[in-house]
Design an enzyme around this catalytic site. Structure first.
Site, mmCIF file in Angstrom:
data_model
loop_
_atom_site.group_PDB
_atom_site.id
_atom_site.type_symbol
_atom_site.label_atom_id
_atom_site.label_comp_id
_atom_site.label_asym_id
_atom_site.label_seq_id
_atom_site.Cartn_x
_atom_site.Cartn_y
_atom_site.Cartn_z
ATOM 1 N N GLY A 98 -6.564 -6.656 -11.039
ATOM 2 C CA GLY A 98 -7.097 -5.562 -10.238
ATOM 3 C C GLY A 98 -8.083 -4.737 -11.043
ATOM 4 C CB CYS B 30 -0.920 0.002 1.214
ATOM 5 S SG CYS B 30 -2.011 1.425 1.215
HETATM 6 C C1 LIG Z 1 -8.605 1.555 -5.655
HETATM 7 C C2 LIG Z 1 -7.489 0.595 -5.321
HETATM 8 C C3 LIG Z 1 -7.363 0.128 -4.020
HETATM 9 C C4 LIG Z 1 -6.344 -0.782 -3.697
HETATM 10 N N1 LIG Z 1 -6.294 -1.303 -2.427
HETATM 11 C C5 LIG Z 1 -5.396 -2.284 -2.145
HETATM 12 C C6 LIG Z 1 -5.420 -2.958 -0.892
HETATM 13 O O1 LIG Z 1 -6.273 -2.714 -0.019
HETATM 14 N N2 LIG Z 1 -4.459 -3.896 -0.666
HETATM 15 C C7 LIG Z 1 -3.511 -4.209 -1.601
HETATM 16 O O2 LIG Z 1 -2.656 -5.074 -1.357
HETATM 17 N N3 LIG Z 1 -3.497 -3.616 -2.810
HETATM 18 C C8 LIG Z 1 -4.402 -2.677 -3.101
HETATM 19 N N4 LIG Z 1 -4.432 -2.113 -4.348
HETATM 20 C C9 LIG Z 1 -3.485 -2.578 -5.375
HETATM 21 C C10 LIG Z 1 -4.102 -3.669 -6.248
HETATM 22 O O3 LIG Z 1 -4.361 -4.828 -5.489
HETATM 23 C C11 LIG Z 1 -3.165 -4.045 -7.424
HETATM 24 O O4 LIG Z 1 -1.946 -4.457 -6.886
HETATM 25 C C12 LIG Z 1 -2.925 -2.855 -8.357
HETATM 26 O O5 LIG Z 1 -4.127 -2.201 -8.686
HETATM 27 C C13 LIG Z 1 -2.217 -3.291 -9.638
HETATM 28 O O6 LIG Z 1 -2.988 -4.233 -10.334
HETATM 29 P P1 LIG Z 1 -3.878 -3.797 -11.635
HETATM 30 O O7 LIG Z 1 -2.937 -3.072 -12.568
HETATM 31 O O8 LIG Z 1 -4.377 -5.103 -12.160
HETATM 32 O O9 LIG Z 1 -4.949 -2.870 -11.139
HETATM 33 C C14 LIG Z 1 -5.413 -1.199 -4.679
HETATM 34 C C15 LIG Z 1 -5.540 -0.693 -5.987
HETATM 35 C C16 LIG Z 1 -6.562 0.174 -6.320
HETATM 36 C C17 LIG Z 1 -6.689 0.672 -7.739
#
Ligand SMILES: Cc1cc2nc3c(=O)[nH]c(=O)nc-3n(C[C@H](O)[C@H](O)[C@H](O)COP(=O)(O)O)c2cc1C
Length: 334
Positions: free
Chosen positions: A224, A99
């Site tokens: 994600g 995070c």
């Molecule tokens: C709105 C939002 C909230 C997120 N909250 C968390 C979280 O609570 N815990 C976590 O490990 N990653 C969190 N992430 C990261 C995502 O799990 C992921 O690693 C990141 O979005 C990259 O993947 P993607 O490109 O497929 O979106 C969050 C991402 C977004 C966009």
């Protein structure tokens, strides 16, 4: 194995969206938004509020296992909380080392710990020791704070601490969410450790999925934002199907939107719920022109009844559908 996991997304993938997204199929498990462990032993009520799935055998209504994510920096406190959480029999406990938000990082949580591999090892070891063996303890990390210099050290430390699986978001904290993504570093980590690595970052369609698997050598991928933009993505990937956003897809999504709206209304107040639907449709516009049209129709609405009326005009809602179990039937009969 080719597992597909729905990523934790705080403020976005709550129990409502998890239920709807996993109902389309294709996910092996999903992960909750993070729970911050900073000073006390958290009550069970906090976990069941965050993850009502705990009262359903830690599964979504469609049967997908849900793992609970903890975030903190104190090994002993995290271990005590994990042991307490374990009594609720979650499908797994995941540790957040990714995070990037300033508030969390100021309190030495999330990605801020990525310059302290030894602390990561201690946290993993303490939590693993505190939780019954049948509950998987896993972790999720970014590649580092400012650079990737300690990425391998961190992954090795988490492995040494005993985590069973590690999801790697292929960016540093400093990278934020810039489109640049460092899949090659996920490959390096995978080569350095023996535990299963789950590749994560910038998978929006089947081509991205194939590219991330090829670039990282991983067979497990975490989705994600792409999963939110295209709710059928995991299933599409499994079927080897390119993104087309056909009328049949949209028809299915209409049912998912109706289900989402019913569930959101049951959970939130009439002033809170509109923002949630707008947020989702706003992201879906990327994959579906139909979502853009619907988004424009409800954009100005501030209260739930206005949204319900707009959805009803499109055959997407009927009064009294707030109870989720009924909403599917409502949509199916339309
Ligand atoms: C709105 C939002 C909230 C997120 N909250 C968390 C979280 O609570 N815990 C976590 O490990 N990653 C969190 N992430 C990261 C995502 O799990 C992921 O690693 C990141 O979005 C990259 O993947 P993607 O490109 O497929 O979106 C969050 C991402 C977004 C966009």
């Amino acid at each position: 194995m080719n597992r597909i996991i729905l990523a934790p997304m705080e403020g976005l993938a709550d129990d409502v969206l998890r239920a709807v997204l996993t109902s389309a199929g294709g996910y092996d498990w999903c992960v909750t938004e993070f729970v911050r462990v900073s000073t006390t032993l958290l009550p069970h009520s906090l976990y069941t509020r965050l993850s009502p799935e705990l009262m359903n055998g830690s599964r979504t209504s469609g049967g997908t296992p849900v793992r609970i994510q903890l975030l903190g920096s104190d090994p002993d406190l995290l271990a005590r909380n994990a042991a307490h959480l374990a009594l609720l029999k979650p499908a797994g406990i995941d540790l957040n080392f990714g995070c990037p938000t300033p508030l969390v990082n100021r309190n030495r949580g999330g990605a801020a710990l990525l310059d302290r591999p030894e602390l990561l090892r201690q946290i993993a070891a303490a939590v693993r020791a505190a939780v019954p063996a049948e509950i998987p303890v896993t972790a999720k990390m970014r590649l580092g704070i400012e650079d990737t210099d300690r990425a391998l050290d961190c992954a090795l430390a988490l492995e040494a601490g005993g985590v069973q699986e590690l999801a790697v978001h292929a960016r540093t904290r400093a990278d934020g969410y810039r489109p640049l993504v460092r899949w090659e570093w996920v490959a390096r980590i995978r080569e350095a450790v023996t535990l299963p690595i789950i590749a994560n970052g910038e998978v929006w369609n089947l081509a991205d999925y194939r590219n991330i698997c090829a670039a990282t050598g991983c067979s497990d991928v975490m989705l994600g934002r792409g999963a939110v933009a295209d709710p059928l993505l995991a299933r599409r990937i499994r079927a080897g199907e390119e993104e087309h956003a056909t009328d049949a897809d949209w028809e299915e999504l209409r049912g998912m939107i109706a289900e989402f709206w019913a569930r959101v209304q049951a959970k939130l107040t009439p002033t809170q719920s509109p923002g949630r639907l707008k947020q989702w449709l706003g992201m879906m516009q990327r994959s579906y022109p139909q979502a853009e049209k619907l988004y424009r129709e409800i954009r100005e609405a501030r209260r739930a009844p206005e949204i319900s009326a707009a959805l009803a005009r499109r055959g997407l809602y009927r009064a009294g559908a707030e109870r989720p179990s009924e909403s599917s039937a409502v949509v199916a009969s339309m």
